[in-house]
Write a protein that holds these residues in place. Sequence first.
Motif, PDB file in Angstrom:
ATOM      1  N   ARG A  85       0.830  -1.209   0.000  1.00 51.17           N
ATOM      2  CA  ARG A  85       0.000   0.000   0.000  1.00 51.17           C
ATOM      3  C   ARG A  85       0.864   1.259   0.000  1.00 51.17           C
ATOM      4  N   ALA A  86       1.941   1.219   0.793  1.00 44.64           N
ATOM      5  CA  ALA A  86       2.803   2.398   0.895  1.00 44.64           C
ATOM      6  C   ALA A  86       3.498   2.682  -0.436  1.00 44.64           C
ATOM      7  N   GLU A  87       3.978   1.634  -1.093  1.00 44.31           N
ATOM      8  CA  GLU A  87       4.650   1.828  -2.379  1.00 44.31           C
ATOM      9  C   GLU A  87       3.667   2.327  -3.437  1.00 44.31           C
ATOM     10  N   ARG A  88       2.451   1.761  -3.444  1.00 44.96           N
ATOM     11  CA  ARG A  88       1.439   2.211  -4.404  1.00 44.96           C
ATOM     12  C   ARG A  88       1.099   3.683  -4.172  1.00 44.96           C
ATOM     13  N   GLU A  89       1.036   4.089  -2.911  1.00 42.29           N
ATOM     14  CA  GLU A  89       0.752   5.493  -2.596  1.00 42.29           C
ATOM     15  C   GLU A  89       1.799   6.409  -3.222  1.00 42.29           C
ATOM     16  N   ILE A  90       3.067   6.031  -3.114  1.00 43.05           N
ATOM     17  CA  ILE A  90       4.135   6.856  -3.693  1.00 43.05           C
ATOM     18  C   ILE A  90       4.022   6.881  -5.219  1.00 43.05           C
ATOM     19  N   LEU A  91       3.804   5.714  -5.812  1.00 39.71           N
ATOM     20  CA  LEU A  91       3.703   5.645  -7.268  1.00 39.71           C
ATOM     21  C   LEU A  91       2.561   6.522  -7.796  1.00 39.71           C
ATOM     22  N   LEU A  92       1.416   6.452  -7.128  1.00 42.73           N
ATOM     23  CA  LEU A  92       0.270   7.246  -7.570  1.00 42.73           C
ATOM     24  C   LEU A  92       0.562   8.740  -7.468  1.00 42.73           C
ATOM     25  N   GLU A  93       1.267   9.123  -6.395  1.00 45.65           N
ATOM     26  CA  GLU A  93       1.521  10.540  -6.166  1.00 45.65           C
ATOM     27  C   GLU A  93       2.694  11.059  -6.994  1.00 45.65           C
ATOM     28  N   ARG A  94       3.688  10.204  -7.260  1.00 49.13           N
ATOM     29  CA  ARG A  94       4.941  10.682  -7.847  1.00 49.13           C
ATOM     30  C   ARG A  94       5.220  10.191  -9.263  1.00 49.13           C
ATOM     31  N   ALA A  95       4.295   9.456  -9.865  1.00 50.99           N
ATOM     32  CA  ALA A  95       4.548   8.876 -11.192  1.00 50.99           C
ATOM     33  C   ALA A  95       4.972   9.936 -12.206  1.00 50.99           C
ATOM     34  N   GLN A  96       4.307  11.088 -12.198  1.00 48.61           N
ATOM     35  CA  GLN A  96       4.648  12.149 -13.147  1.00 48.61           C
ATOM     36  C   GLN A  96       6.063  12.664 -12.916  1.00 48.61           C
ATOM     37  N   GLU A  97       6.432  12.816 -11.652  1.00 46.37           N
ATOM     38  CA  GLU A  97       7.789  13.287 -11.334  1.00 46.37           C
ATOM     39  C   GLU A  97       8.832  12.265 -11.775  1.00 46.37           C
ATOM     40  N   ILE A  98       8.546  10.985 -11.534  1.00 44.40           N
ATOM     41  CA  ILE A  98       9.478   9.931 -11.924  1.00 44.40           C
ATOM     42  C   ILE A  98       9.658   9.916 -13.439  1.00 44.40           C
ATOM     43  N   ALA A  99       8.538  10.001 -14.146  1.00 44.38           N
ATOM     44  CA  ALA A  99       8.584  10.000 -15.607  1.00 44.38           C
ATOM     45  C   ALA A  99       9.374  11.195 -16.124  1.00 44.38           C
ATOM     46  N   SER A 100       9.124  12.361 -15.541  1.00 47.36           N
ATOM     47  CA  SER A 100       9.801  13.576 -15.982  1.00 47.36           C
ATOM     48  C   SER A 100      11.298  13.525 -15.671  1.00 47.36           C
ATOM     49  N   ALA A 101      11.638  13.069 -14.473  1.00 42.60           N
ATOM     50  CA  ALA A 101      13.049  13.028 -14.069  1.00 42.60           C
ATOM     51  C   ALA A 101      13.850  12.026 -14.888  1.00 42.60           C
ATOM     52  N   SER A 102      13.215  10.921 -15.280  1.00 39.00           N
ATOM     53  CA  SER A 102      13.930   9.891 -16.036  1.00 39.00           C
ATOM     54  C   SER A 102      13.979  10.203 -17.529  1.00 39.00           C
ATOM     55  N   GLY A 103      12.938  10.847 -18.044  1.00 40.74           N
ATOM     56  CA  GLY A 103      12.845  11.105 -19.476  1.00 40.74           C
ATOM     57  C   GLY A 103      12.869   9.843 -20.310  1.00 40.74           C
ATOM     58  N   ALA A 104      12.449   8.729 -19.717  1.00 41.49           N
ATOM     59  CA  ALA A 104      12.669   7.417 -20.326  1.00 41.49           C
ATOM     60  C   ALA A 104      11.766   7.155 -21.526  1.00 41.49           C
ATOM     61  N   ARG A 105      12.345   6.525 -22.533  1.00 42.54           N
ATOM     62  CA  ARG A 105      11.579   5.996 -23.659  1.00 42.54           C
ATOM     63  C   ARG A 105      11.486   4.476 -23.579  1.00 42.54           C
TER      64      ARG A 105
END
Length: 324
Positions: free
Chosen positions: A61-81
Motif C-alpha cells: 500500500r505504501a509503495e502504491r501510494e508513492i507511485l500514484l503521487e509521484r509517477a509524473q515526477e518519476i517520468a519527468s526526471a527519467s525522461g525514459a523511452r
Amino acid sequence: MSDFEMTRTLDEHAAESALRADVLHGLTRTPKVLPPKWFYDARGSELFEEITRLPEYYPTRAEREILLERAQEIASASGARTLVELGSGSSEKTRHLIEAMPALDTYIPVDVSESALAGAAGKLLEEHPGLRVHALLADFTRAMRLPESPGPRLVVFLGGTIGNLLPPERAQFLASVREMLSPGDTLLIGTDLVKDEAVLVAAYDDAQGVTAEFNKNVLAVIDRELGADFHTADFTHVAVWNREREWIEMRLRARSDAVVKIRALDLVVPFAAGEEILTEVSAKFRQEGVRRELAAAGLELTQWWTDAAGRFALSLSVAGREAG
C-alpha cells in the motif's frame, strides 16, 4: 500480437535444476536455509497476493501510494523511452508509471514466469496499443543482456525485493544493473524502511496466519517437485527482527525431532526439535545506506520519495560516466 516479443534465456529445465541445487545445498548445511524464490508456485503467488491485502502488511500500500503521487515526477526526471522492470510479475504497479509516460516506446518486463509475462503483456497492449513489449524470460539475479531499445532507459525494481538479497548479493546485483545502463539512464528502487520492531514483525507474522501458510508453502513445493515427505504441520512459522543487521528473518522451526526424505535427491535430512530453516531475509533501509550502496555501484541517488507515514521509499538514481 505484433507489438509483443519474448526472448527466452532460461531453458525449460532451468527451474527444476535450480531447485535441486538450492535444496541440496541449503538443507545439508548448518544452519539450514532455503531461498525465498521457491515460495512462489501458483499457490504461493495466491497467498502473497492475499498478504498484500492484510492490515498488517503495509509495504504494498505504501509503495502504491508513492507511485500514484509521484509517477509524473518519476517520468519527468527519467525522461525514459524504455521502461525495464525486474521481477515484473503481473506488472500491476508499473501501470501507474506507464500511464504517466506518454512518450514511452518500449516496455521490457523481466521475470522467470512465462505465463506471467504473457498475461501482463496482453493486458498492457490492450490498454496501450502503441506500446512495444519485449518480454525477457530470465533470472534478474544473473547477468543479462537487454534487448535493443531506444534510450534513455528507466530500470525499476519494486516491492522492496532488493531487501531479500544479502549485502554481498545486493552489491553484485547493483553492479550488474549498472552494467546494463548507459550514462544518464536511471534506476528506480523500492526499499522498506527501518521502523518500530512491533510493526515490522506484525507485517511478517499476521494474526490470520496467512504469512505462516505462505512460509510453509516452500515445503509443499519441495514435496511436490522433488518427492519429499515434509509435513507442514511439523513446522512452526517464526518471524524475528535482527536489530544488529536491521532485517526481518523468516524461519521454519521443527516442532520435534524428524527425518525428511527427498527422493529425487536420494537425500535424508534429519531435524532436531527446535532446529530452524532460514527461508527469507527482508532487509530494511535508511536513506544514507541506500545512497552508499548505490554509489558503490556507480549510481548517484538524485530523488528520494516516501509515503506520508515514512514507512517505505522509492529512490531514483542516475548512471554516471563510469561504472564502479
